[in-house]
Design a protein around this motif. Structure first.
Motif, PDB file in Angstrom:
ATOM      1  N   SER A   8       0.843  -1.192   0.000  1.00  0.00           N
ATOM      2  CA  SER A   8       0.000   0.000   0.000  1.00  0.00           C
ATOM      3  C   SER A   8       0.876   1.238   0.000  1.00  0.00           C
ATOM      4  O   SER A   8       1.765   1.383   0.848  1.00  0.00           O
ATOM      5  N   LEU A   9       0.607   2.134  -0.954  1.00  0.00           N
ATOM      6  CA  LEU A   9       1.371   3.371  -1.081  1.00  0.00           C
ATOM      7  C   LEU A   9       0.426   4.573  -1.068  1.00  0.00           C
ATOM      8  O   LEU A   9      -0.503   4.633  -1.871  1.00  0.00           O
ATOM      9  N   PRO A  10       0.653   5.550  -0.185  1.00  0.00           N
ATOM     10  CA  PRO A  10      -0.165   6.756  -0.212  1.00  0.00           C
ATOM     11  C   PRO A  10       0.227   7.614  -1.417  1.00  0.00           C
ATOM     12  O   PRO A  10       1.408   7.771  -1.716  1.00  0.00           O
ATOM     13  N   VAL A  11      -0.788   8.163  -2.109  1.00  0.00           N
ATOM     14  CA  VAL A  11      -0.519   8.983  -3.295  1.00  0.00           C
ATOM     15  C   VAL A  11      -1.358  10.262  -3.244  1.00  0.00           C
ATOM     16  O   VAL A  11      -2.487  10.261  -2.760  1.00  0.00           O
ATOM     17  N   LYS A  31     -11.236  -5.051  -9.737  1.00  0.00           N
ATOM     18  CA  LYS A  31     -11.953  -5.710  -8.638  1.00  0.00           C
ATOM     19  C   LYS A  31     -11.558  -5.147  -7.274  1.00  0.00           C
ATOM     20  O   LYS A  31     -12.343  -5.214  -6.334  1.00  0.00           O
ATOM     21  N   LEU A  32     -10.345  -4.620  -7.179  1.00  0.00           N
ATOM     22  CA  LEU A  32      -9.850  -4.093  -5.907  1.00  0.00           C
ATOM     23  C   LEU A  32      -9.657  -2.581  -5.958  1.00  0.00           C
ATOM     24  O   LEU A  32      -8.865  -2.037  -5.190  1.00  0.00           O
ATOM     25  N   SER A  33     -10.353  -1.897  -6.852  1.00  0.00           N
ATOM     26  CA  SER A  33     -10.191  -0.460  -7.032  1.00  0.00           C
ATOM     27  C   SER A  33     -11.520   0.263  -6.864  1.00  0.00           C
ATOM     28  O   SER A  33     -12.579  -0.306  -7.108  1.00  0.00           O
ATOM     29  N   ASP A  34     -11.431   1.507  -6.410  1.00  0.00           N
ATOM     30  CA  ASP A  34     -12.598   2.381  -6.353  1.00  0.00           C
ATOM     31  C   ASP A  34     -12.098   3.816  -6.461  1.00  0.00           C
ATOM     32  O   ASP A  34     -10.946   4.046  -6.826  1.00  0.00           O
ATOM     33  N   GLY A  35     -12.910   4.782  -6.125  1.00  0.00           N
ATOM     34  CA  GLY A  35     -12.523   6.176  -6.255  1.00  0.00           C
ATOM     35  C   GLY A  35     -11.480   6.641  -5.257  1.00  0.00           C
ATOM     36  O   GLY A  35     -10.945   7.739  -5.386  1.00  0.00           O
ATOM     37  N   THR A  36     -11.180   5.817  -4.253  1.00  0.00           N
ATOM     38  CA  THR A  36     -10.207   6.211  -3.231  1.00  0.00           C
ATOM     39  C   THR A  36      -8.907   5.411  -3.290  1.00  0.00           C
ATOM     40  O   THR A  36      -7.968   5.715  -2.572  1.00  0.00           O
ATOM     41  N   LEU A  50      -2.532   1.666  -4.636  1.00  0.00           N
ATOM     42  CA  LEU A  50      -2.354   3.114  -4.627  1.00  0.00           C
ATOM     43  C   LEU A  50      -3.530   3.694  -3.855  1.00  0.00           C
ATOM     44  O   LEU A  50      -4.688   3.503  -4.231  1.00  0.00           O
ATOM     45  N   VAL A  51      -3.244   4.393  -2.773  1.00  0.00           N
ATOM     46  CA  VAL A  51      -4.288   4.827  -1.846  1.00  0.00           C
ATOM     47  C   VAL A  51      -4.271   6.352  -1.736  1.00  0.00           C
ATOM     48  O   VAL A  51      -3.222   6.943  -1.426  1.00  0.00           O
ATOM     49  N   SER A  52      -5.424   6.986  -1.998  1.00  0.00           N
ATOM     50  CA  SER A  52      -5.517   8.439  -1.861  1.00  0.00           C
ATOM     51  C   SER A  52      -5.194   8.836  -0.420  1.00  0.00           C
ATOM     52  O   SER A  52      -5.401   8.046   0.517  1.00  0.00           O
TER      53      SER A  52
END
Length: 135
Positions: A8-11, A31-36, A50-52
């Motif tokens: 997990s990486l904050p972006v 499957k493991l993605s959304d808007g965040t 990639l994590v907002s």
């Protein structure tokens, strides 16, 4: 289930980061993605999440490392010296930084490091299986 590592990486900019990692050869995993957050597959066993930043704050309240510092470097095995060079060019062309550290060429092993748009470090390494036994 296959043993898998999820990194997990904050972006700061999710869409720019997705475009960057696609340019490096990662495949989106819807499957493991959304808007965040967006999952990007390097292989069946390696997933980069990639994590907002707002979503990241739901994981931890620990401070992010100051810009220009490094807390870790991840390494990717690449098929050839040319592929290492191509990944560096893709990083530079898509908002990252090629040659974030000096390149290393030991003949049987060739390594160049890059940074993504948020400064996360990746080593890209090619190693000649026949030549590596000479070391």
């Amino acid at each position: 289930m296959t043993k898998t590592i999820f990194i997990s990486l904050p972006v700061r900019d999710l869409q720019a980061s997705v475009a960057f990692y696609k340019a490096l050869g990662f495949e989106p995993n819807p499957k493991l993605s959304d808007g965040t957050g967006a999952a990007m597959s390097w292989s069946e066993a390696i997933q980069v999440m990639l994590v907002s930043l707002p979503r990241w704050r739901t994981f931890t309240d620990k401070p992010l490392p100051p810009a220009g510092t490094a807390g870790h470097m991840l390494s990717l095995a690449i098929d050839s010296r040319e592929a290492v060079d191509a990944m560096q060019a893709a990083a530079a062309a898509h908002g990252g930084r090629a040659d974030a550290n000096p390149a290393e060429d030991h003949g049987f092993m060739y390594s160049r490091d890059l940074a993504d748009p948020d400064g996360h470090l990746w080593a890209t390494v090619w190693m000649d299986p026949a030549g590596s036994q000479q070391a």
